[in-house]
Design an enzyme around this catalytic site. Structure first.
Site, PDB file in Angstrom:
ATOM      1  N   CYS A 357     -37.910 -19.295  33.976  1.00  0.00           N
ATOM      2  CA  CYS A 357     -39.165 -19.640  33.920  1.00  0.00           C
ATOM      3  C   CYS A 357     -38.642 -21.538  33.674  1.00  0.00           C
ATOM      4  O   CYS A 357     -40.220 -22.110  33.612  1.00  0.00           O
ATOM      5  CB  CYS A 357     -38.984 -19.447  32.266  1.00  0.00           C
ATOM      6  SG  CYS A 357     -38.527 -17.887  31.706  1.00  0.00           S
ATOM      7  N   ARG A 386     -25.690 -14.100  36.407  1.00  0.00           N
ATOM      8  CA  ARG A 386     -25.607 -14.313  35.576  1.00  0.00           C
ATOM      9  C   ARG A 386     -24.513 -13.570  36.139  1.00  0.00           C
ATOM     10  O   ARG A 386     -23.785 -12.909  36.517  1.00  0.00           O
ATOM     11  CB  ARG A 386     -26.518 -13.697  34.865  1.00  0.00           C
ATOM     12  CG  ARG A 386     -28.206 -13.902  34.711  1.00  0.00           C
ATOM     13  CD  ARG A 386     -29.266 -12.753  33.597  1.00  0.00           C
ATOM     14  NE  ARG A 386     -30.510 -13.240  33.910  1.00  0.00           N
ATOM     15  CZ  ARG A 386     -31.636 -12.405  33.585  1.00  0.00           C
ATOM     16  NH1 ARG A 386     -31.350 -11.603  33.462  1.00  0.00           N
ATOM     17  NH2 ARG A 386     -32.928 -13.227  33.787  1.00  0.00           N
ATOM     18  N   GLN A 404     -34.993 -11.651  41.050  1.00  0.00           N
ATOM     19  CA  GLN A 404     -36.064 -11.259  40.481  1.00  0.00           C
ATOM     20  C   GLN A 404     -37.463 -11.352  40.390  1.00  0.00           C
ATOM     21  O   GLN A 404     -38.069 -12.480  40.919  1.00  0.00           O
ATOM     22  CB  GLN A 404     -35.811 -11.669  38.756  1.00  0.00           C
ATOM     23  CG  GLN A 404     -36.386 -11.362  37.477  1.00  0.00           C
ATOM     24  CD  GLN A 404     -35.990 -11.949  36.085  1.00  0.00           C
ATOM     25  OE1 GLN A 404     -36.070 -13.147  36.702  1.00  0.00           O
ATOM     26  NE2 GLN A 404     -35.907 -11.547  34.876  1.00  0.00           N
ATOM     27  N   ASP A 406     -40.380 -11.776  38.589  1.00  0.00           N
ATOM     28  CA  ASP A 406     -41.084 -13.652  38.298  1.00  0.00           C
ATOM     29  C   ASP A 406     -42.745 -13.348  38.171  1.00  0.00           C
ATOM     30  O   ASP A 406     -42.868 -13.273  38.875  1.00  0.00           O
ATOM     31  CB  ASP A 406     -39.871 -13.790  37.971  1.00  0.00           C
ATOM     32  CG  ASP A 406     -39.919 -14.531  35.599  1.00  0.00           C
ATOM     33  OD1 ASP A 406     -40.497 -13.755  35.254  1.00  0.00           O
ATOM     34  OD2 ASP A 406     -38.741 -15.227  36.143  1.00  0.00           O
ATOM     35  N   HIS A 408     -45.494 -15.460  35.629  1.00  0.00           N
ATOM     36  CA  HIS A 408     -45.974 -16.242  34.425  1.00  0.00           C
ATOM     37  C   HIS A 408     -47.596 -16.804  34.001  1.00  0.00           C
ATOM     38  O   HIS A 408     -47.903 -16.984  34.890  1.00  0.00           O
ATOM     39  CB  HIS A 408     -45.070 -17.712  33.756  1.00  0.00           C
ATOM     40  CG  HIS A 408     -43.702 -18.086  33.810  1.00  0.00           C
ATOM     41  ND1 HIS A 408     -42.995 -17.603  34.540  1.00  0.00           N
ATOM     42  CD2 HIS A 408     -43.146 -17.130  33.065  1.00  0.00           C
ATOM     43  CE1 HIS A 408     -41.786 -17.648  34.490  1.00  0.00           C
ATOM     44  NE2 HIS A 408     -41.680 -17.527  33.569  1.00  0.00           N
ATOM     45  N   LYS A 488     -42.117  -7.829  23.016  1.00  0.00           N
ATOM     46  CA  LYS A 488     -42.829  -7.325  23.944  1.00  0.00           C
ATOM     47  C   LYS A 488     -42.345  -5.355  24.423  1.00  0.00           C
ATOM     48  O   LYS A 488     -42.141  -4.234  23.556  1.00  0.00           O
ATOM     49  CB  LYS A 488     -40.892  -7.695  24.479  1.00  0.00           C
ATOM     50  CG  LYS A 488     -39.579  -7.137  24.277  1.00  0.00           C
ATOM     51  CD  LYS A 488     -38.588  -7.081  25.149  1.00  0.00           C
ATOM     52  CE  LYS A 488     -37.207  -6.534  24.066  1.00  0.00           C
ATOM     53  NZ  LYS A 488     -36.395  -6.083  25.037  1.00  0.00           N
ATOM     54  N   HIS A 534     -44.817 -13.597  29.956  1.00  0.00           N
ATOM     55  CA  HIS A 534     -43.030 -13.831  31.222  1.00  0.00           C
ATOM     56  C   HIS A 534     -43.299 -12.018  31.400  1.00  0.00           C
ATOM     57  O   HIS A 534     -43.469 -11.733  30.479  1.00  0.00           O
ATOM     58  CB  HIS A 534     -42.133 -13.978  30.628  1.00  0.00           C
ATOM     59  CG  HIS A 534     -41.613 -14.912  30.043  1.00  0.00           C
ATOM     60  ND1 HIS A 534     -41.003 -15.961  30.434  1.00  0.00           N
ATOM     61  CD2 HIS A 534     -41.533 -14.953  28.674  1.00  0.00           C
ATOM     62  CE1 HIS A 534     -40.874 -16.759  30.050  1.00  0.00           C
ATOM     63  NE2 HIS A 534     -41.066 -16.254  28.282  1.00  0.00           N
TER      64      HIS A 534
HETATM   65 ZN   LIG Z   1     -39.910 -16.260  32.528  1.00  0.00          ZN
END
Ligand SMILES: [Zn+2]
Ligand SMILES: [Zn+2]
Length: 669
Positions: A357, A386, A404, A406, A408, A488, A534
């Protein structure tokens, strides 16, 4: 007057008891704790029920078996098999015929002859019925009957398996076997057998068993599979249900966890077998993808990019190492520091990104934005790190570095719901393509400690909820379980082993637009805050690959298969033709090989099946003359002859449509 029976205990002490006293009563005389823990007994070397009565004049050695003994565990499990059979009898009535139901290592099974297919979902139903029988404390009632009578009773009930077993006992009483009648009995006693009744299920069995079903503290049915009667492939195929039982819920839970562990290892085993990936001590938790693994990964990513392009996404790529100051600003330093890796660049502190992000937001901030650009859908296949504790690392399922999927979405607050609906549709398309039909959706709402105003939470949560309802999705609400900055939606995908995996997530972020001071110019020509979503669909692509390996059991759909076809010449005389066919397959974009080993074609087919190659193309005299191939589908077997062009067309269509392979999914357990 007859002499009272005497009982010698393992510690050498002796007891004199009244004639007809049961083993359970003896246990009670020794101590009520022992009586409570008693499961069965060994009486002069023979395993017996607690209800066994002691004869006058006899001298016995007696050992009470409690839940501490392995023997008792086998007795518990075998008894649970009877209870399962009793439940099946209740549910399927007289339509069911019974095979045998012994205890085995780690559990038990029972074989059933039943026209109706028992599906995995039926196991829950059977478990529920078993729980009732257990709650009713249904007793195990032993009865000794003449062999002829037992046969008559089984015959009149249509129990052909039992009749066959009884016939075997009649012809050879001393070879009755594990599950049969009283094989250890004196020769004259071979004329009788013992039957045990549990509810309205009567079994031919020599025992022993627990005294009543109420003594089963913890059990679980695990799987159902086909099994030939007496292991003979010329005999009827029965349905075998596997289960297990333990003396405590805790022990059962621990066992199930171990089983889970074993299943998880499965993708590592397949990963090695199919040469997909490996792990090395030089990088714990970091997967090394081999050429085959990269083929599968790239096929997933090609598909992912294609559907995202169609859904109006653009793609960015942001750096893996960014200054520590950025992570202070994003809040990750405060909330996520423990899982992050740090380093130094030019003596300045930097961090390896655990999420994409902040990098994505720097791109957003690179120039001003207008409401006319919204919604902006920006995707990133971001490599994140991570730090997972070494104890929880697990193949591809739990790694320290992963990609990931991902994205946005920046939009006007009033566009939120429509954008969430679009994401829901995209998630649905992606999961369906991979063959995941059973998807659980959860909506998590505002937690006690959270940032943002009531109005912001209400609007964001409302958008998620309305989008779910607009698509008619069933969902579970987890009150107060949202992130502190976001309500979420989470997606849990159930694989063919019955396990649930959290993959997708959709979060409406109430913190980042503030922290990074994101703005856009509205139609009123003034600055406003955009709404920000997200979302991830696959989650970690490495983990998703692990899930797919287990879900398909290594049999990838054609579009994902590392090797799609192999040409198998029946002898070296046809190697040249095989080479021509291979050339044409490769020119058509298929991943193919030719097996020119000197093995017989049967061996080549077995090898190809072992390598999970979907199509085998056998070529010999007939094929070389007619410019054809004899097509063998790994799942369906022989498909007959086809021209090379026709086969290429078939394979290309299957790949283009991303069809699922026509394999029966692996069974649970
Ligand atoms: Zn994000
Ligand atoms: Zn039994």
């Amino acid at each position: 007057m007859r002499e009272m029976p005497t009982v010698k205990l393992p510690d050498g002490s002796q007891l004199e008891v009244a004639e007809g006293t049961t083993v359970a009563e003896v246990a009670n005389r020794i101590g009520s704790r022992l009586a409570q823990a008693a499961v069965a007994a060994r009486l002069s070397g023979k395993l017996v029920d607690l209800g066994t009565r002691l004869d006058a004049g006899a001298a016995y050695d007696l050992e009470i078996l409690t839940d501490k003994s392995d023997q008792a565990l086998s007795i518990l499990r075998h008894s649970t098999a009877h209870v399962m059979a009793a439940a099946v009898r209740r549910l399927y009535g007289s339509a069911v015929r019974f095979g045998i139901g012994p205890s085995i290592e780690d559990g038990f099974y029972y074989d059933f002859d039943l026209a109706e297919r028992i599906a995995d979902e039926d196991l829950v139903k059977i478990e529920t019925e078993m729980a009732k029988i257990i709650a009713e404390r249904t007793p195990f009632q032993r009865e000794t009957v003449a062999l002829g009578e037992a046969r008559q009773r089984m015959e009149s009930d249509g129990q052909w398996c039992k009749v066959e077993l009884l016939n075997d006992i009649a012809s050879n009483p001393l070879r009755g076997g594990e599950q049969l009648a009283d094989a250890e009995a004196k020769p004259e006693a071979a004329e009788t057998v013992t039957l045990y009744r549990t509810g309205d299920f009567v079994d031919l069995c020599r025992g022993p068993h627990i005294p009543d079903a109420g003594r089963i503290p913890a059990f679980k049915l695990l799987s159902v599979a086909g099994s030939y009667w007496r292991g003979d492939s010329t005999r009827p195929m029965l349905q075998r249900i596997y289960g297990t039982a333990f003396f405590s819920k805790k022990a059962l839970q621990e066992y199930l966890a171990r089983l889970e562990e074993a299943k998880r290892r499965d993708h590592r085993r397949l990963g090695k077998e199919l040469d997909l990936f490996s792990f090395h001590n030089e990088g714990p938790g970091f997967a090394f993808l081999h050429p085959n693994g990269v083929i599968v990964m790239n096929a997933i990513l090609d598909f992912w990019r294609e559907v995202h392009r169609e859904a109006g996404y653009v793609e960015v790529r942001t750096p893996i190492i960014l200054s520590e100051a950025l992570w202070h600003r994003s809040g990750h330093w405060d909330n996520y520091r423990e899982a992050m890796y740090f380093t130094q660049v030019d003596d300045q502190p930097f961090a390896v990104k655990p999420m994409n992000c902040p990098g994505g937001l720097l791109i957003y901030l690179d120039r001003p934005h207008s409401y006319r650009e919204f919604p902006m859908r920006v995707a990133e296949l971001g490599l994140v790190h991570r730090h997972e504790k070494s104890g929880v690392l697990h193949g591809l399922m739990r790694v320290r570095q992963f990609t990931q999927d991902d994205a946005h979405v920046f939009c006007l607050p009033e566009q939120l719901k429509a954008e969430v609906v679009r994401i829901i549709d995209l998630v649905d398309l992606v999961y369906r393509t991979f063959g995941f039909e059973d998807v659980r959706v959860e909506l998590s709402t505002r937690p006690e400690h959270s940032i943002g105003t009531d109005a912001m939470w209400e609007h964001a949560t409302g958008a998620l909820r309305e989008a779910l309802e607009a698509r008619g999705l069933k969902y579970k609400v987890n009150e107060g379980e949202g992130a502190f900055y976001a309500p979420k939606i989470d997606y849990h995908v159930r694989d063919c082993l019955g396990r649930s995996w959290q993959c997708g997530t959709i979060q409406v972020d109430l913190a980042m637009p503030e922290r990074f001071d994101l703005t856009y110019t509205g139609s009123d020509n003034r600055e406003h805050r955009p709404a920000m979503i997200h979302r991830a669909i696959l989650g970690s692509i490495e983990r998703f690959l692990g899930i797919l390996i287990e879900h398909y059991g290594g049999d990838f759909p054609l579009w994902l298969a590392p090797l799609q076809a192999v040409v198998l010449p029946v002898s070296e005389r046809f190697d040249a033709y095989a080479g021509q066919v291979l050339e044409r397959l490769r020119r058509a974009g298929l991943r193919a090989e030719a097996d020119l080993a000197s093995d017989k074609v049967g061996a080549k087919i077995r090898s190809a099946i072992g390598r999970r190659i979907p199509y085998m193309l056998v070529v010999g005299e007939k094929e070389a003359t007619a410019d054809t191939v004899a097509v063998r589908d790994k799942a369906l077997g022989d498909l007959g002859g086809e021209t090379v062009e026709a086969f290429i067309g078939r394979a290309q269509t299957e790949i283009r449509e991303r069809g699922l392979r026509p394999t029966a999914p692996a069974r649970r357990g």
